[in-house]
Design a protein around this motif. Structure first.
Motif, PDB file in Angstrom:
ATOM      1  N   TYR A 167     -10.228  13.129  11.504  1.00  0.00           N
ATOM      2  CA  TYR A 167     -10.873  12.278  10.350  1.00  0.00           C
ATOM      3  C   TYR A 167     -11.237  10.992  10.937  1.00  0.00           C
ATOM      4  CZ  TYR A 167      -8.663  15.679   7.269  1.00  0.00           C
ATOM      5  OH  TYR A 167      -8.050  17.051   6.818  1.00  0.00           O
ATOM      6  N   TYR A 198     -11.787   7.355   8.829  1.00  0.00           N
ATOM      7  CA  TYR A 198     -12.097   6.548   7.757  1.00  0.00           C
ATOM      8  C   TYR A 198     -12.337   5.141   7.778  1.00  0.00           C
ATOM      9  CZ  TYR A 198      -9.208  10.360   4.901  1.00  0.00           C
ATOM     10  OH  TYR A 198      -9.008  11.740   4.515  1.00  0.00           O
ATOM     11  N   GLN A 235     -11.194   1.165   5.899  1.00  0.00           N
ATOM     12  CA  GLN A 235     -10.547   0.625   5.029  1.00  0.00           C
ATOM     13  C   GLN A 235     -10.987  -0.651   4.773  1.00  0.00           C
ATOM     14  OE1 GLN A 235      -6.306  -0.135   5.837  1.00  0.00           O
ATOM     15  NE2 GLN A 235      -5.731   0.438   3.724  1.00  0.00           N
ATOM     16  N   GLY A 268      -9.269  -3.521  -1.438  1.00  0.00           N
ATOM     17  CA  GLY A 268      -9.485  -3.133  -2.730  1.00  0.00           C
ATOM     18  C   GLY A 268     -10.122  -2.037  -2.924  1.00  0.00           C
ATOM     19  N   LEU A 269     -10.506  -1.082  -1.948  1.00  0.00           N
ATOM     20  CA  LEU A 269     -11.268   0.118  -1.849  1.00  0.00           C
ATOM     21  C   LEU A 269     -10.588   1.319  -1.409  1.00  0.00           C
ATOM     22  CD1 LEU A 269     -14.834  -0.741  -1.073  1.00  0.00           C
ATOM     23  CD2 LEU A 269     -13.881  -0.326  -3.229  1.00  0.00           C
ATOM     24  N   GLY A 270      -9.256   1.130  -0.878  1.00  0.00           N
ATOM     25  CA  GLY A 270      -8.554   2.134  -0.109  1.00  0.00           C
ATOM     26  C   GLY A 270      -9.161   2.361   1.084  1.00  0.00           C
ATOM     27  N   LEU A 271      -9.180   3.754   1.446  1.00  0.00           N
ATOM     28  CA  LEU A 271      -9.711   4.382   2.497  1.00  0.00           C
ATOM     29  C   LEU A 271     -10.739   5.357   1.927  1.00  0.00           C
ATOM     30  CD1 LEU A 271      -6.525   4.010   3.347  1.00  0.00           C
ATOM     31  CD2 LEU A 271      -7.315   5.425   5.317  1.00  0.00           C
ATOM     32  N   LEU A 296     -13.562   8.357   3.290  1.00  0.00           N
ATOM     33  CA  LEU A 296     -13.655   9.192   4.349  1.00  0.00           C
ATOM     34  C   LEU A 296     -15.339   8.935   4.672  1.00  0.00           C
ATOM     35  CD1 LEU A 296     -12.719  11.601   5.770  1.00  0.00           C
ATOM     36  CD2 LEU A 296     -13.399  13.015   3.882  1.00  0.00           C
ATOM     37  N   ILE A 298     -15.347  14.327   8.899  1.00  0.00           N
ATOM     38  CA  ILE A 298     -14.380  15.327   9.170  1.00  0.00           C
ATOM     39  C   ILE A 298     -15.035  16.213  10.392  1.00  0.00           C
ATOM     40  CG2 ILE A 298     -12.680  17.038   8.425  1.00  0.00           C
ATOM     41  CD1 ILE A 298     -13.566  16.384   5.537  1.00  0.00           C
ATOM     42  N   ASP A 327     -17.729  11.315   2.385  1.00  0.00           N
ATOM     43  CA  ASP A 327     -18.161  10.430   1.249  1.00  0.00           C
ATOM     44  C   ASP A 327     -19.027   9.390   1.579  1.00  0.00           C
ATOM     45  OD1 ASP A 327     -14.705  10.934  -0.149  1.00  0.00           O
ATOM     46  OD2 ASP A 327     -16.555  11.974  -0.277  1.00  0.00           O
ATOM     47  N   PHE A 368      -9.979   3.744  10.891  1.00  0.00           N
ATOM     48  CA  PHE A 368      -8.988   4.666  11.106  1.00  0.00           C
ATOM     49  C   PHE A 368      -9.123   6.186  11.246  1.00  0.00           C
ATOM     50  CE2 PHE A 368      -5.107   1.883  10.291  1.00  0.00           C
ATOM     51  CZ  PHE A 368      -5.590   1.051   9.259  1.00  0.00           C
ATOM     52  N   LEU A 395      -0.205  14.256   8.297  1.00  0.00           N
ATOM     53  CA  LEU A 395      -1.466  13.595   8.647  1.00  0.00           C
ATOM     54  C   LEU A 395      -1.151  12.665   9.479  1.00  0.00           C
ATOM     55  CD1 LEU A 395      -4.625  13.803   8.478  1.00  0.00           C
ATOM     56  CD2 LEU A 395      -4.536  12.146   6.722  1.00  0.00           C
ATOM     57  N   PHE A 432      -2.056   9.112  11.648  1.00  0.00           N
ATOM     58  CA  PHE A 432      -3.067   8.073  11.684  1.00  0.00           C
ATOM     59  C   PHE A 432      -3.052   7.279  13.007  1.00  0.00           C
ATOM     60  CE2 PHE A 432      -5.685   7.753   7.915  1.00  0.00           C
ATOM     61  CZ  PHE A 432      -4.716   8.501   6.924  1.00  0.00           C
ATOM     62  N   GLY A 433      -4.025   6.838  13.653  1.00  0.00           N
ATOM     63  CA  GLY A 433      -3.892   6.011  14.756  1.00  0.00           C
ATOM     64  C   GLY A 433      -3.757   4.762  14.153  1.00  0.00           C
ATOM     65  N   HIS A 434      -3.908   3.584  14.945  1.00  0.00           N
ATOM     66  CA  HIS A 434      -3.366   2.008  14.425  1.00  0.00           C
ATOM     67  C   HIS A 434      -4.569   1.568  13.913  1.00  0.00           C
ATOM     68  CE1 HIS A 434       0.222   2.856  16.589  1.00  0.00           C
ATOM     69  NE2 HIS A 434       0.710   1.798  15.754  1.00  0.00           N
ATOM     70  N   SER A 453      -0.896   0.707  10.674  1.00  0.00           N
ATOM     71  CA  SER A 453      -1.162   2.064  10.341  1.00  0.00           C
ATOM     72  C   SER A 453      -0.680   2.932   9.031  1.00  0.00           C
ATOM     73  CB  SER A 453      -1.033   3.102  11.492  1.00  0.00           C
ATOM     74  OG  SER A 453      -1.683   4.243  11.536  1.00  0.00           O
ATOM     75  N   LEU A 454      -1.044   4.149   8.810  1.00  0.00           N
ATOM     76  CA  LEU A 454      -0.494   4.796   7.485  1.00  0.00           C
ATOM     77  C   LEU A 454       0.357   5.808   8.146  1.00  0.00           C
ATOM     78  CD1 LEU A 454      -3.613   3.871   6.691  1.00  0.00           C
ATOM     79  CD2 LEU A 454      -2.893   5.301   4.574  1.00  0.00           C
ATOM     80  N   PHE A 502      -0.021   4.600  -0.790  1.00  0.00           N
ATOM     81  CA  PHE A 502      -1.033   5.263  -1.161  1.00  0.00           C
ATOM     82  C   PHE A 502      -0.595   6.548  -1.654  1.00  0.00           C
ATOM     83  CE2 PHE A 502      -4.390   2.442   0.117  1.00  0.00           C
ATOM     84  CZ  PHE A 502      -3.999   1.824   1.000  1.00  0.00           C
ATOM     85  N   PHE A 537      -8.101   9.229  -1.132  1.00  0.00           N
ATOM     86  CA  PHE A 537      -6.842   8.430  -1.130  1.00  0.00           C
ATOM     87  C   PHE A 537      -7.421   7.482  -2.302  1.00  0.00           C
ATOM     88  CE2 PHE A 537      -4.337   8.231   2.612  1.00  0.00           C
ATOM     89  CZ  PHE A 537      -5.249   9.122   3.269  1.00  0.00           C
ATOM     90  N   GLY A 538      -6.320   7.049  -3.101  1.00  0.00           N
ATOM     91  CA  GLY A 538      -6.248   6.209  -4.041  1.00  0.00           C
ATOM     92  C   GLY A 538      -6.548   4.780  -3.493  1.00  0.00           C
ATOM     93  N   THR A 539      -6.501   3.576  -4.517  1.00  0.00           N
ATOM     94  CA  THR A 539      -6.507   2.396  -3.909  1.00  0.00           C
ATOM     95  C   THR A 539      -5.329   1.743  -3.521  1.00  0.00           C
ATOM     96  OG1 THR A 539      -6.959   1.561  -6.045  1.00  0.00           O
ATOM     97  CG2 THR A 539      -8.942   1.883  -4.798  1.00  0.00           C
TER      98      THR A 539
END
Lengths: 113, 107
Positions: free
Chosen positions: A33, A35, A37, A40-43, A45, A48, A59, A90, A102, A104-106, B42-43, B86, B97-99
């Protein structure tokens, strides 16, 4: 070693320049994936990838494209970058058909001036 | 599209207090997960909890799928718990994901 590696960590580009963000994983995960970031908007997408040369829009794919020529490597390309593409990007991976972890990279912090 | 809402947006605790984070989502087919992001980092996946109650260490998640909600309880918070939490729902390959809830634990 169960790792997702992103390169570069920080990048500054001028508007209109092309940008290549790279992501590698050492777990032979089929699914990867991209993403972004923003505060205020989160992640959100972007794309994929199900496996080599099998990619699908997320999205917010507009302004981005991807390349997956090897299972362990997934690239995000911005052709003619825009200032509103300034963000932290990310990459993540996991096994196909898996609800498991899942990875994630840094992240890559991209600034488009 | 999928909607994932988290509350509160931010939370400040004293070390040792408990935290309760909420996640509400728009679909009953969720395969919900909780993630943690340390400041500037990171997550990391914390818990996969599609339904019922799951525990790991000081974390407890309860998901009630038909009510479209999940909670994450952090007991005896520590300063190292500070960061953003999250929740994310999984529909097929897509993970939304949520915010996030920003947690600050003061010493």
């Amino acid at each position: 070693d169960m790792k997702v590696t992103q390169m570069p960590r920080y990048l500054i580009k001028r508007m209109g320049e092309n940008v290549l963000l790279e992501c590698g994983q050492d777990m032979s995960h089929e699914t990867m994936y991209w993403y972004r970031q923003d505060p205020g908007l989160g992640l959100q997408l972007i794309y994929i990838s199900y496996d080599v040369d099998s990619n699908s829009e997320g999205d917010i794919p507009k302004g981005y494209r991807v390349s997956r020529k090897k299972r362990e490597h997934f690239s995000l390309i911005l052709d003619s970058a825009k200032t509103n593409q300034t963000s932290v990007y990310f990459c993540a991976s996991r096994r196909q058909f898996s609800n498991e972890r899942l990875f994630f990279g840094h992240g890559t912090k991209l600034s488009v001036l | 599209g999928q909607q994932v809402q988290q509350s509160p947006a931010s939370l400040v605790l004293q070390e040792g207090e408990n935290a309760e984070l909420q996640c509400n989502f728009s679909s009953t087919a969720t395969r919900l997960q909780w993630f943690y992001q340390r400041p500037g980092g990171s997550l990391v996946s914390l818990l996969y909890n599609p339904s019922g109650t799951k525990h790991t260490g000081r974390l407890t998640s309860t998901t009630v799928t038909k009510e479209r909600r999940s909670s994450l309880h952090i007991s005896s918070s520590q300063t190292t718990d500070s960061g953003t939490y999250f929740c994310a729902i999984n529909m097929g390959y897509k993970l939304t994901f949520g915010t996030g809830t920003s947690l600050l634990v003061d010493p």
